[in-house]
Write an enzyme that holds these catalytic residues in place. Structure first.
Site, PDB file in Angstrom:
ATOM      1  CG  HIS B 266      -1.847   1.123   1.355  1.00  0.00           C
ATOM      2  ND1 HIS B 266      -3.160   1.077   0.933  1.00  0.00           N
ATOM      3  CD2 HIS B 266      -1.671   2.390   1.831  1.00  0.00           C
ATOM      4  CE1 HIS B 266      -3.751   2.247   1.155  1.00  0.00           C
ATOM      5  NE2 HIS B 266      -2.859   3.071   1.705  1.00  0.00           N
ATOM      6  CD  GLU B 267       1.582   3.694   3.677  1.00  0.00           C
ATOM      7  OE1 GLU B 267       1.762   4.733   3.002  1.00  0.00           O
ATOM      8  OE2 GLU B 267       0.569   3.517   4.394  1.00  0.00           O
ATOM      9  CG  HIS B 270       0.329   6.239  -0.692  1.00  0.00           C
ATOM     10  ND1 HIS B 270      -0.650   7.013  -1.277  1.00  0.00           N
ATOM     11  CD2 HIS B 270      -0.264   5.608   0.356  1.00  0.00           C
ATOM     12  CE1 HIS B 270      -1.786   6.855  -0.604  1.00  0.00           C
ATOM     13  NE2 HIS B 270      -1.585   6.002   0.384  1.00  0.00           N
ATOM     14  CD  GLU B 296      -5.796   5.940   0.551  1.00  0.00           C
ATOM     15  OE1 GLU B 296      -4.965   6.854   0.736  1.00  0.00           O
ATOM     16  OE2 GLU B 296      -5.825   4.909   1.247  1.00  0.00           O
TER      17      GLU B 296
END
Lengths: 502, 502
Positions: B266-267, B270, B296
């Site tokens: 997830h990170e 980003h 997001e």
């Protein structure tokens, strides 16, 4: 509100802000040297430039000037702390404000070019290609000296930026004392048939075990890990962002554990100083070491008077062996102690040992002093360097890369800093001698009560930050002035024993 | 030099400097959250305050105002990039400049007090003790809205700060679509006898092995470790200091490897966004994500459309097993895939799964919208919250700690941010659908050619930074407006299969 009250408020707001900029640039610098992604460095340098410039602009702002003028006109109304702080800020203000901005900028550009020229010259060993840069840097610095002003020898003003209040008279005296004692001692060591064996130092010591041992030692010294951390860096350093965040770095060489172990103790000594500066100095220019030499005295005290002392290894040698592979299995503690204290002449300052380091510094001190009082010219430095090396250390560099070109300092326009390295040794020995009137250092080290040493240093040195000058610290601690005799006594006794000179 | 040229130069110098302050505060924040010594945090907060304030002062300075006025008067002479940059700066300027400084400061103090009151209220579950703070925060925000101005629903202006150009009409439409599809789907899942087994997820997975696996996945995604690094943090995040230094953090739970593995993916999503913003936007306010929702969309795309896809585990399940202990020895890949996609109603947003997360967001969206268009009052929020939870998720919190008090956002004065979380899901599904016209996502994942995905996202999303608005990005990529149907189709197909609903 009166003018005076206004000036106090302005001054405190400015110094707080300047301290914040220093702290931020410190963190950026730490990050760049401990693991920032390499591609991000270029942009980060821009950030560093912006923050440094902002801090500089505040230090030299009209608001600062006016506040300083008002406060210095009413010195008697100021608390001791504020007065010292204001005087420190005035000194910083003058250093910048007295140089026309255009001249200062041109000098900064010149130094950047000179560093680049120096890098090339060091590789090729060609001093002539670096000479014109150094001539210009020296000429500019002489011009600055006329603007800054000086009392006695112009070089005093340069040393004062690192060692407030020191003069060539004092340095000539103490360096002369040391040289007269160490040069013949070194000669005896060179002739001695009892040089320590050192082969066993250079086997393979796993990096993670070196780290574990280094952490143990830092803890036992009283370094507070809630106010610091240990990282790795190519050129190790300690940095105090504020007294509650003082970081240590080290590096690991599996073929020479001394790099990490003594490096960590050395940087840990610097860090203890900054961790123990009194919290009420935070946010003022006094929240800093008294001088570069006093800072160095702390790292050298821990590295040599503790870390290279035989009592230290009474406790730690067994421990070191449990961390090492079989490296020391057949090595007695006595032989280990002698090995880590091996000494002898060498060409490169940063590789020098405890005994000869000061002699390397003296070569540089004599040259810097001579450059600024008109005795020496830049073009003659290679020959002067080599002659002095021969005179002090008994060896002559085969080329300038191993001689006059070895250090970056002059290319960066930094003059007056070198003496502090040797003053640190002298201070450390004076402090160690004074400490002996409160407790036996050997006993304390043997009992592994290193916290007692840290408390003593905190009480007498650390807590004061810049509230005392180096000479005030020395006077208060020893009851007298700077004196090289304790260092001479210490080195003579130590090396006479190790090399069995009697 | 003309006024116009002057204004360009002033503007560029200001934005460069603002970018430097942002980068410095970013580094300080990263450091505080990844390992700064705890005792240093208080002083570091001062530093953060100083740097933020300086950046803010530049953004709202008279110099900025004059430059913006001059440049906006000659919009046609500006390049596309400068025009967009100037408009972005004007927006930031207006947000601050339209609020009297005294009011803004009082609001900041109020929010700090409210966060503290919220912490207490969350422990005791006592909404009444927090209610007066929230009432005042809402009242202030309403006042700000009158000063900022709005078109249509006042809440539009709040959402616009996070999702430029979005309106309640659009959000009502897409959220309504999603809710109509997901609520009955969730109902079927609750009734399904085919819930995945998950016991085997929660055994012991050594932290260092989780890290090794996470690093492998980050590398395969195309994350550039020369422009980033992976650290640990209590609340993981990614932060882009500049496109060449974008750092990822994660945390490790040995009893639940999903925290680190899906958290890192997830990170990492980003981070890929920020690493791939075009370098020519560095130093301008356009060197940033198009919106919070688009940001997001990137993390969710990687976490769910890649990391929780069955094709991803065709490659990585064997690899995961080699890092794990015997945890998965008797677990088929199919059962593993079903387990990591378990879904169902829950009370706490940050623990919600891919299917139900949007419903949690909708509860908050409806409440925020109602607070600012006058439908709801603060005192009624607990009851409204609980009713909506029952309506959307079919469960009712037993107390306000697990209900209206669970998130800090409102106590901090942050309204309008929540919708972006759900918009990210919708964008991600739209982008995934568009990607399918260039290549089969399943094929690419199965062939472990994740770089192809990163290139596609860079070309279509990342490189543009803030040069395109969210709706321009969606239009250019999909040929149409924001549309929830791709998300609905994706979730329906995925969960129908996993829960064997047919």
């Amino acid at each position: 509100m009166t003018n005076f009250q206004n000036a106090i408020e302005t001054y405190e707001a400015l110094t707080q802000k300047i301290a914040s900029y220093h702290e931020a640039t410190g963190l950026v610098a730490w990050d760049m040297r401990t693991g920032a992604p390499k591609k991000g460095i270029a942009q980060r340098s821009e950030v560093l430039g912006t923050l440094s410039e902002e801090g500089f602009l505040l230090q030299t702002s009209d608001a600062m000037k006016q506040a300083l003028t008002t406060l210095l006109a009413s010195k008697n109304e100021l608390s001791e702390k504020t007065r010292r702080s204001v005087e420190e800020s005035k000194k910083t203000y003058d250093l910048s404000a007295k140089i026309p901005a255009e001249k200062f900028r041109a000098h900064t550009v010149l130094c950047a070019q000179a560093e680049s020229a120096w890098e090339g010259a060091k590789v090729s060993g060609d001093f002539a290609s670096f000479q014109p840069y150094l001539e210009k840097i020296v000429a500019n610095t002489k011009e600055f000296l006329e603007l800054w002003g000086y009392e006695g020898n112009p070089y005093n003003t340069l040393m004062d930026q690192f060692e407030p209040g020191i003069t060539v008279e004092t340095v000539d005296r103490v360096f002369g004392q040391v040289r007269e004692a160490i040069v013949p001692l070194l000669e005896k060591i060179k002739q001695s048939p009892n040089a320590p064996e050192t082969d066993f130092l250079f086997r393979s010591f796993p990096q993670d075990k070196q780290k574990a041992f280094s952490l143990d030692v830092l803890k036992s010294m009283g370094y507070d890990f809630d106010a610091g951390r240990l990282d790795t860096a190519v050129h190790p350093f300690a940095i105090g962002l504020n007294p509650n965040d003082v970081r240590v770095t080290t590096k690991y060489d599996e073929k020479d554990f001394r790099t990490a172990v003594f490096g960590t103790i050395h940087e840990g000594g610097h860090a203890l100083y900054e961790q123990n500066i009194s919290e009420d100095l935070i946010g003022s220019p006094l929240c800093s070491a008294a001088s570069y030499g006093i800072h160095e005295s702390q790292s050298l005290f821990w590295e040599n008077f503790v870390g290279r002392d035989t009592a230290f290894w009474d406790n730690h040698y067994t421990q070191l062996k449990t961390y090492a592979n079989e490296q020391f299995d057949n090595v007695s503690q006595a032989d280990f102690y002698r090995a880590i204290n091996v000494a002898g002449p060498s060409l490169i300052r940063i590789e020098a040992d405890e005994l000869t380091y000061c002699l390397h510094i003296m070569v540089r001190y004599e040259i810097e002093k001579g450059l600024f009082d008109g005795t020496y010219e830049v073009k003659d430095l290679p020959a002067i360097w080599n002659d002095k090396m021969e005179e002090y250390l008994g060896i002559r560099p085969e080329n300038d890369a191993k001689g006059v070109l070895q250090d970056v300092h002059w290319a960066g326009g930094s003059f007056g800093y070198f003496p502090s390295y040797a003053l640190g040794y002298i201070y450390a020995a004076q402090f160690a001698k004074s400490m002996e009137s409160d407790f036996s250092l050997t006993d304390i080290i043997q009992k592994e009560e290193l916290g007692t040493i840290t408390s003593w240093l905190t009480k007498n040195v650390h807590q004061h930050g810049k509230m005392k000058t180096p000479s005030e610290l020395v006077q208060d601690i020893t009851g007298g002035p700077l004196d090289a005799q304790p260092l001479i006594d210490y080195l003579t006794a130590k090396y006479t024993e190790i090399y069995k000179l009697d």
